[in-house]
Design an enzyme around this catalytic site. Sequence first.
Site, PDB file in Angstrom:
ATOM      1  N   ASP A  52       6.552   2.351  -1.748  1.00  0.00           N
ATOM      2  CA  ASP A  52       7.941   2.117  -1.345  1.00  0.00           C
ATOM      3  C   ASP A  52       8.018   1.404   0.004  1.00  0.00           C
ATOM      4  O   ASP A  52       7.015   1.227   0.696  1.00  0.00           O
ATOM      5  CB  ASP A  52       8.695   3.453  -1.252  1.00  0.00           C
ATOM      6  CG  ASP A  52       8.933   4.082  -2.616  1.00  0.00           C
ATOM      7  OD1 ASP A  52       8.993   3.335  -3.607  1.00  0.00           O
ATOM      8  OD2 ASP A  52       9.058   5.323  -2.680  1.00  0.00           O
ATOM      9  N   TYR A 110      -3.961   9.837  -1.547  1.00  0.00           N
ATOM     10  CA  TYR A 110      -2.964   9.479  -0.540  1.00  0.00           C
ATOM     11  C   TYR A 110      -3.198  10.304   0.714  1.00  0.00           C
ATOM     12  O   TYR A 110      -3.718  11.423   0.659  1.00  0.00           O
ATOM     13  CB  TYR A 110      -1.548   9.754  -1.042  1.00  0.00           C
ATOM     14  CG  TYR A 110      -0.980   8.697  -1.950  1.00  0.00           C
ATOM     15  CD1 TYR A 110      -0.206   7.651  -1.444  1.00  0.00           C
ATOM     16  CD2 TYR A 110      -1.196   8.739  -3.323  1.00  0.00           C
ATOM     17  CE1 TYR A 110       0.332   6.684  -2.279  1.00  0.00           C
ATOM     18  CE2 TYR A 110      -0.669   7.772  -4.169  1.00  0.00           C
ATOM     19  CZ  TYR A 110       0.098   6.750  -3.636  1.00  0.00           C
ATOM     20  OH  TYR A 110       0.623   5.788  -4.464  1.00  0.00           O
TER      21      TYR A 110
END
Length: 249
Positions: A52, A110
């Site tokens: 994003d 992540y």
Amino acid sequence: MSRIKLLLEYDGSNYHGFQLQKNANTVQAELEKAIYRLSGERATIVCAGRTDAGVHAWGQVVAFDSCSTIPGDRWAYALNSQLPEDIQVLESQETRAEFNPRFDALKKCYGYLIYRQKKKATFYRHYALCNTEPLKLEAMQEAAEILKGRQNFRSFCASGSSARTFEREIFHCRLSEKGPCLLLHIAADGFLYNMVRIITGTLLEVGKGKYPPQHLREIIASQDRTRAGPTAPPQGLYLLQVFYPEDSK
């Protein structure tokens, strides 16, 4: 026609995410413009994870098809001559024709960076969540352990997701201290929309004493997004690494 695989890193601060968007600057747009300048081809990039706006990557994987005479291992050098300084190709190679960075991935890792000092975070503001409250690290780690395994993570999925199933397997979820920061490192076979950011927000609630670590079991069982913590901001999130079957050979 050859399929080219790239390993990228980028600073997402100045981009509206990875994926192409109308009238917005994205990482994919910069890559496709660079490919066109080098080869004259209108390539379509496929990525491992559609990060994003504001999210960074140290290990994004992408692929595209090309008829260019540029050797697979020279695309990195060629593209870096055309890309802005906040996007860099670390490696390039020709790969199998059917390779898909997203669907062939076995595991994605992540990281989420939390800056935890009382003073203003001048140099971390684009790269970490800035937290000034005391955090109970042992409680946060205990809560993180509860997330491991294959479970329904609907409570940690933002609205607007197109996921067909909410089951994912988290292989590890741990916190470590990195100088003035706290790093959440999480690996899974896949992630739901905003899953890591919601998990981070929830663990921070535990760290601040809003609820005990065992409350995570109730949140998971509820399958209700409103029961989990807030969505942490994007700038602390990093796509670290993507693993594929051929990596273990």
